[in-house]
Write an enzyme that holds these catalytic residues in place. Sequence first.
Site, mmCIF file in Angstrom:
data_model
loop_
_atom_site.group_PDB
_atom_site.id
_atom_site.type_symbol
_atom_site.label_atom_id
_atom_site.label_comp_id
_atom_site.label_asym_id
_atom_site.label_seq_id
_atom_site.Cartn_x
_atom_site.Cartn_y
_atom_site.Cartn_z
ATOM 1 N N HIS A 36 -24.250 -26.687 22.651
ATOM 2 C CA HIS A 36 -24.743 -27.801 21.828
ATOM 3 C C HIS A 36 -25.148 -28.998 22.689
ATOM 4 O O HIS A 36 -26.304 -29.427 22.677
ATOM 5 C CB HIS A 36 -23.662 -28.242 20.838
ATOM 6 C CG HIS A 36 -23.253 -27.190 19.866
ATOM 7 N ND1 HIS A 36 -24.094 -26.712 18.895
ATOM 8 C CD2 HIS A 36 -22.071 -26.531 19.708
ATOM 9 C CE1 HIS A 36 -23.460 -25.800 18.173
ATOM 10 N NE2 HIS A 36 -22.235 -25.674 18.648
ATOM 11 N N ASP A 68 -17.853 -37.456 24.257
ATOM 12 C CA ASP A 68 -16.473 -37.319 23.789
ATOM 13 C C ASP A 68 -15.872 -36.022 24.349
ATOM 14 O O ASP A 68 -15.524 -35.126 23.585
ATOM 15 C CB ASP A 68 -16.397 -37.348 22.260
ATOM 16 C CG ASP A 68 -17.209 -36.236 21.592
ATOM 17 O OD1 ASP A 68 -18.176 -35.748 22.222
ATOM 18 O OD2 ASP A 68 -16.877 -35.843 20.461
#
Length: 324
Positions: free
Chosen positions: A242, A8
Amino acid sequence: MKIIFDTDPGIDDAMALAYLGAHPQAELLALTTVFGNGGVDITTRNALYLTQRFGISVPVYKGAHTPLHLPAPTPAPHVHGYDGLGDIGALQGFAAEAEATSAPVRIVELIREYPGEVTLLAVGPLTNLALALELDPGITGLVKEVVIMGGAFGWGPRRGNVSPVAEANIINDPHAADRVFTAPWPVRAIGLDVTTQCIFSTAAAQALAETGGDTGKFLFDISRGYEKLYRERDGFAGCALHDVAAAIAVFEPQLFDYAKGGVRAVCDGIALGQTILKQDGLLFPPGAWDNLPSQTVCIAVDAEGVLGTYARTISDKAQLKKAS
């Protein structure tokens, strides 16, 4: 290593894609997009732009625009910018079209085409994976591994980044996450326990901007606002890698330590989005923990190893391109 990258984009998604595009052993079969860091139209456009920007030849398939049962989450432009890539103007005038096939359908097709070979690397909400399971439950026995960036299990310094107990990708579609964790396929979760320890400093980003060619410079430019958020919220100069950590875990699993057991995601109430691990060997009364597959959760990380691998992989690719 055949990989479907479910993403995303997102600034750290862009960093992870740059790493994958530079890795000599990564064979990207598809980019599948999902809502999360922006609406799915934005994340799909960003995926198309990034593949062109990084020179990665891979088809992009548009996926889910809402969670399975909950309303669509509110975008967070203070994290990734209104355009999802730092609002530096890079996307002005850009237009491209994704493939006609939907992301969940293409996930099923590729796993069926390459049985036992495909790693599903998912760094956004897990809706596309849950929909693929719904389309064809048989893929659980055919996928090589499912590696996700998501969750927080209590070993690290950060239990949640959206609530005190919930990580963003899981809370954005907890029903999908629970379905993915409880399906009988091998899941490895790279959560906030380890990713919040992988801090790429401003100095390191500046160095990569110099050694990493156009890609390194672009990643530095789009991450100025991202770093500002970390500086103001957490008090350090840099940002957490991340999604990069999850991508690196595919190729360098030895940089992480693990625990195993059944995993559930909380789907309602004040703990919405919390991920809970029942470690193998622990006994409880009959209930929600019965007959769960044993999944893998990361509990510790060689952060310096992750940071070094990321910078070195992108720099090496830039130097090879320069030499040619």
